[in-house]
Design a protein around this motif. Structure first.
Motif, PDB file in Angstrom:
ATOM      1  N   SER A 332      -7.563 -65.031 -36.658  1.00  0.00           N
ATOM      2  CA  SER A 332      -7.069 -63.716 -36.239  1.00  0.00           C
ATOM      3  C   SER A 332      -6.588 -63.700 -34.787  1.00  0.00           C
ATOM      4  N   GLY A 333      -6.645 -64.855 -34.108  1.00  0.00           N
ATOM      5  CA  GLY A 333      -6.114 -64.935 -32.744  1.00  0.00           C
ATOM      6  C   GLY A 333      -7.117 -64.664 -31.651  1.00  0.00           C
ATOM      7  N   LYS A 334      -8.431 -64.708 -31.973  1.00  0.00           N
ATOM      8  CA  LYS A 334      -9.463 -64.409 -30.980  1.00  0.00           C
ATOM      9  C   LYS A 334      -9.393 -65.374 -29.795  1.00  0.00           C
ATOM     10  N   THR A 335      -9.304 -66.687 -30.100  1.00  0.00           N
ATOM     11  CA  THR A 335      -9.295 -67.691 -29.033  1.00  0.00           C
ATOM     12  C   THR A 335      -8.066 -67.538 -28.154  1.00  0.00           C
ATOM     13  N   THR A 336      -6.930 -67.197 -28.758  1.00  0.00           N
ATOM     14  CA  THR A 336      -5.705 -66.991 -27.973  1.00  0.00           C
ATOM     15  C   THR A 336      -5.894 -65.843 -26.988  1.00  0.00           C
ATOM     16  N   SER A 337      -6.552 -64.773 -27.425  1.00  0.00           N
ATOM     17  CA  SER A 337      -6.802 -63.644 -26.524  1.00  0.00           C
ATOM     18  C   SER A 337      -7.673 -64.069 -25.347  1.00  0.00           C
ATOM     19  N   LEU A 338      -8.717 -64.872 -25.635  1.00  0.00           N
ATOM     20  CA  LEU A 338      -9.595 -65.327 -24.559  1.00  0.00           C
ATOM     21  C   LEU A 338      -8.868 -66.303 -23.635  1.00  0.00           C
ATOM     22  N   TYR A 339      -8.038 -67.184 -24.207  1.00  0.00           N
ATOM     23  CA  TYR A 339      -7.236 -68.104 -23.389  1.00  0.00           C
ATOM     24  C   TYR A 339      -6.346 -67.310 -22.430  1.00  0.00           C
ATOM     25  N   SER A 340      -5.716 -66.267 -22.953  1.00  0.00           N
ATOM     26  CA  SER A 340      -4.827 -65.468 -22.102  1.00  0.00           C
ATOM     27  C   SER A 340      -5.624 -64.796 -20.987  1.00  0.00           C
ATOM     28  N   GLY A 341      -6.863 -64.407 -21.311  1.00  0.00           N
ATOM     29  CA  GLY A 341      -7.704 -63.776 -20.307  1.00  0.00           C
ATOM     30  C   GLY A 341      -8.083 -64.726 -19.188  1.00  0.00           C
ATOM     31  N   ILE A 342      -8.516 -65.963 -19.538  1.00  0.00           N
ATOM     32  CA  ILE A 342      -8.919 -66.896 -18.480  1.00  0.00           C
ATOM     33  C   ILE A 342      -7.701 -67.441 -17.737  1.00  0.00           C
ATOM     34  N   THR A 343      -6.532 -67.451 -18.394  1.00  0.00           N
ATOM     35  CA  THR A 343      -5.306 -67.840 -17.688  1.00  0.00           C
ATOM     36  C   THR A 343      -4.992 -66.823 -16.597  1.00  0.00           C
ATOM     37  N   LEU A 344      -5.199 -65.535 -16.914  1.00  0.00           N
ATOM     38  CA  LEU A 344      -4.996 -64.476 -15.916  1.00  0.00           C
ATOM     39  C   LEU A 344      -5.979 -64.627 -14.756  1.00  0.00           C
ATOM     40  N   LEU A 345      -7.203 -65.058 -15.061  1.00  0.00           N
ATOM     41  CA  LEU A 345      -8.257 -65.155 -14.047  1.00  0.00           C
ATOM     42  C   LEU A 345      -8.237 -66.472 -13.281  1.00  0.00           C
ATOM     43  N   ASN A 346      -7.413 -67.418 -13.739  1.00  0.00           N
ATOM     44  CA  ASN A 346      -7.422 -68.767 -13.182  1.00  0.00           C
ATOM     45  C   ASN A 346      -6.798 -68.797 -11.783  1.00  0.00           C
ATOM     46  N   THR A 347      -7.646 -68.760 -10.765  1.00  0.00           N
ATOM     47  CA  THR A 347      -7.183 -68.839  -9.376  1.00  0.00           C
ATOM     48  C   THR A 347      -7.989 -69.924  -8.662  1.00  0.00           C
ATOM     49  N   LEU A 348      -7.538 -70.292  -7.479  1.00  0.00           N
ATOM     50  CA  LEU A 348      -8.195 -71.338  -6.699  1.00  0.00           C
ATOM     51  C   LEU A 348      -9.630 -70.967  -6.346  1.00  0.00           C
ATOM     52  N   GLU A 349      -9.917 -69.681  -6.234  1.00  0.00           N
ATOM     53  CA  GLU A 349     -11.239 -69.230  -5.798  1.00  0.00           C
ATOM     54  C   GLU A 349     -12.258 -69.190  -6.932  1.00  0.00           C
ATOM     55  N   GLN A 362      -5.052 -77.540 -23.776  1.00  0.00           N
ATOM     56  CA  GLN A 362      -5.531 -78.021 -22.488  1.00  0.00           C
ATOM     57  C   GLN A 362      -4.865 -77.215 -21.372  1.00  0.00           C
ATOM     58  N   LEU A 363      -5.696 -76.596 -20.535  1.00  0.00           N
ATOM     59  CA  LEU A 363      -5.215 -75.698 -19.494  1.00  0.00           C
ATOM     60  C   LEU A 363      -5.472 -76.308 -18.119  1.00  0.00           C
ATOM     61  N   ASN A 364      -4.459 -76.307 -17.276  1.00  0.00           N
ATOM     62  CA  ASN A 364      -4.598 -76.862 -15.928  1.00  0.00           C
ATOM     63  C   ASN A 364      -5.538 -76.008 -15.082  1.00  0.00           C
ATOM     64  N   GLY A 365      -6.383 -76.673 -14.282  1.00  0.00           N
ATOM     65  CA  GLY A 365      -7.238 -75.970 -13.351  1.00  0.00           C
ATOM     66  C   GLY A 365      -8.491 -75.377 -13.959  1.00  0.00           C
ATOM     67  N   ILE A 366      -8.740 -75.651 -15.258  1.00  0.00           N
ATOM     68  CA  ILE A 366      -9.915 -75.105 -15.937  1.00  0.00           C
ATOM     69  C   ILE A 366     -10.736 -76.263 -16.490  1.00  0.00           C
ATOM     70  N   ASN A 367     -12.053 -76.203 -16.324  1.00  0.00           N
ATOM     71  CA  ASN A 367     -12.953 -77.277 -16.769  1.00  0.00           C
ATOM     72  C   ASN A 367     -13.319 -77.042 -18.228  1.00  0.00           C
ATOM     73  N   GLN A 368     -12.659 -77.776 -19.122  1.00  0.00           N
ATOM     74  CA  GLN A 368     -12.850 -77.574 -20.560  1.00  0.00           C
ATOM     75  C   GLN A 368     -13.770 -78.646 -21.132  1.00  0.00           C
ATOM     76  N   ASN A 369     -14.658 -78.246 -22.023  1.00  0.00           N
ATOM     77  CA  ASN A 369     -15.652 -79.152 -22.599  1.00  0.00           C
ATOM     78  C   ASN A 369     -15.651 -79.038 -24.115  1.00  0.00           C
ATOM     79  N   GLN A 370     -15.793 -80.177 -24.772  1.00  0.00           N
ATOM     80  CA  GLN A 370     -15.772 -80.248 -26.226  1.00  0.00           C
ATOM     81  C   GLN A 370     -17.195 -80.390 -26.771  1.00  0.00           C
ATOM     82  N   VAL A 371     -17.607 -79.487 -27.657  1.00  0.00           N
ATOM     83  CA  VAL A 371     -18.915 -79.577 -28.306  1.00  0.00           C
ATOM     84  C   VAL A 371     -18.975 -80.841 -29.159  1.00  0.00           C
TER      85      VAL A 371
END
Length: 569
Positions: A332-349, A362-371
């Motif tokens: 239903s696109g849940k993960t896409t919504s969350l991806y868009s949210g953290i992309t908006l929040l992704n700043t140097l700080e 895979q998103l630049n500047g974000i620490n992604q981990n695989q279960v």
């Protein structure tokens, strides 16, 4: 014999002049070019830009009283095609489509080939019913349906059709004999053809399914499966082995399910494929999930939110701590919504950590981990360790159990913004699901800042979109005034949309934001019915309400909204 004989008719030129498609002066010039070029009049009209291929087919159908059809994938039965040899199909631009009892439906571009129809009827012993098709459709169907003949190497080696390159693959010299077959040119090209067609058609998944006498390939487009092609069953083991080699898996193991990952270059773009195999009685079924970064909408402003909901969503994401849940069924696109949210929040700080199963993009500047459940790296264990990594924002792919829910809530109460998903039908059910997991009401009331429920609905195909007047019952369902005639939209079906009437999808959203009243209600451990009644009394918009707005805007249909939200009734 030919099932359909043409009836007396007007000349093509007369029909075009009568309908205003062409002036009498232009018609005289077209007839001159017709004689000069020794081409059919219809082709001259297309060449000169007077008619399109589609218009000519429609007009000829009306002129001759012969039905016309827009050929699409899956409409031609591959078992019947070889009644007509490839050479004859190319010469006369015809292709057998399917057989019903003793009637053979034959797609043609020229309805005047009566001698050909009679010859096919004599050879096959079937009645021939011609249907008119576009020249381009017939040409493509011939290329598709005759590709697995003796000339498979030549047909499948087209650079334009198989422009795909494996980025990483196994180079093991000790692979078994089946690997040698899998590395043969016809199999490589067939595998490439399947992949490139699915990617270009915008598919999200590819299904390779062995049957008793053949194996079929289906693709999922806009949430529904369509048949892409069908092949001889003998090709199936080699294609599966080729994919396993690409995914660095054991080709000798055909008794157990296997999972892997393939990365390819298609049309100059890197595409990730998730490989999953499962043994069936006829062989291994393989499903490939296509993760195309080009198709991922990671801009929160392009997800289809209403402006009011979008502003509320952005404001919630700017909270320093709390738990935000995206709810809905799989796909239903849940993960896409969350991806868009953290992309908006992704700043140097900000230090953003994700825990996913699997990592889809895979998103630049974000620490992604695989279960990795096999070695004990579960969501809960990863989440415990992530909290020691000084995170500001944590995205947990899914809350599946009480342990993960406990840790996520504790993290959200100790200064972290936690984003996660739940498999619930609506926003209110997120509260009751956490209660069912054994989470204390006061913790939910304190930690949860909002839940977002969503569904994907198909949008009306712009090419075949038409208006209609719905019955009174539909008007009532949509909340429209019954004394006024409502005009709605739907797609009648065309070659662009697999005759479905839909092309593309959008999301519909229901956002439930915590307030003091709702927090007090949660402390009383409410049932889902009590929660829904409270929301209804407060004027909360449900998914159906939002879907009905999209119907009235002419974006989708009432039937599609019913399909997507039926579990919410």
């Amino acid at each position: 014999m030919t099932k359909y004989r043409m009836q007396p008719r007007k000349r093509l030129g007369e029909m075009l002049v009568h309908t205003g498609k062409i002036t009498p002066v232009q018609m005289v010039e077209m007839l001159r070019l017709h004689k000069e070029r020794n081409k059919p009049l219809g082709q001259v009209l297309i060449d000169e830009g007077i008619l399109t291929d589609e218009e000519l087919t429609t007009i000829l159908s009306q002129q001759l009283g012969i039905p016309h059809i827009w050929l699409r994938k899956g409409l031609v039965d591959p078992r019947i095609v070889h009644i007509v040899p490839k050479e004859k199909a190319l010469q006369y631009q015809i292709i057998p489509m399917f057989r019903v009892h003793n009637v053979l439906t034959l797609a043609v571009t020229d309805p005047n080939l009566l001698f050909v129809f009679d010859e096919i009827a004599k050879v096959t012993g079937l009645e021939v019913q011609p249907v008119l098709c576009r020249v381009s459709d017939i040409a493509e169907a011939i290329r598709e349906c005759y590709r697995d003949e003796a000339s498979i190497d030549e047909v499948l080696s087209s650079a334009d059709e198989a422009d795909i390159e494996l980025i990483s693959a196994v180079q093991d010299k000790s692979l078994s004999e089946i690997t040698e077959m899998a590395e043969g040119s016809p199999v490589i090209n067939l595998t490439n053809r399947i992949l490139i067609h699915a990617i270009r058609d915008g598919a999200s998944d590819i299904h390779l399914e062995p049957q008793r006498d053949s194996f079929r390939v289906r693709v999922r487009i806009d949430g529904l499966l369509y048949e892409l092609m069908s092949h001889k069953i003998e090709m199936h083991p080699a294609v599966v082995s080729r994919l396993k080699v690409m995914a660095n898996l054991d080709i000798a193991e055909r008794r157990l399910p296997q999972d892997g990952r393939i990365q390819v270059q298609a049309d100059g773009v890197t595409i990730d494929l998730r490989f999953s195999s499962m043994p069936t009685i006829h062989g291994e079924k393989v499903v490939l999930r296509i993760l195309d970064q080009r198709k991922a909408i990671l801009d929160i402003n392009k997800l289809g939110f209403d402006q009011t909901v979008l502003e509320r969503f952005k404001a919630l994401l700017k909270r320093p701590y709390g738990l935000f849940l995206a709810c809905g069924p799989t796909g239903s696109g849940k993960t896409t919504s969350l991806y868009s949210g953290i992309t908006l929040l992704n700043t140097l700080e900000k230090n953003i950590v994700t825990i996913e199963d699997p990592v889809e993009y895979q998103l630049n500047g974000i620490n992604q981990n695989q279960v990795k459940d096999a070695i004990g790296l579960t969501f809960a264990k990863y989440l415990k360790h992530a909290l020691r990594q000084d995170p500001d924002i944590i995205m947990v792919g899914e809350i599946r159990d009480r342990e993960t829910a406990d840790i996520a809530i504790q993290a959200s109460l100790t200064g972290h913004l936690v984003l996660s998903t739940l498999h619930t039908n609506d926003s209110a059910s997120a509260v009751t699901r956490l209660l069912e997991m054994g989470i204390e009401p006061y913790l939910i009331s304190s930690a949860l800042i909002a839940s977002l429920s969503q569904r994907l609905v198909r949008t009306i195909c712009p090419k075949c979109r038409e208006t209609y007047f719905p019955p009174k019952a539909v008007q009532k369902e949509l909340g429209a005034e019954e004394d006024k005639q409502l005009r709605l939209y739907r797609g009648k079906g065309c070659s662009d949309c697999y005759d479905s009437g839909f092309k593309g999808r959008i999301a519909i959203y229901e956002l439930l934001e915590m307030d003091a009243t709702l927090q007090s209600l949660i402390l009383k451990n409410p049932t889902i019915d009590v929660l829904k009644q409270h929301l209804q009394e407060g004027g909360h918009k449900s998914l159906k309400d939002v879907g009905h707005e999209k119907v009235l805007e002419g974006i989708t249909t009432i039937e599609e909204v019913r399909r997507a939200t039926t579990i919410d009734t």
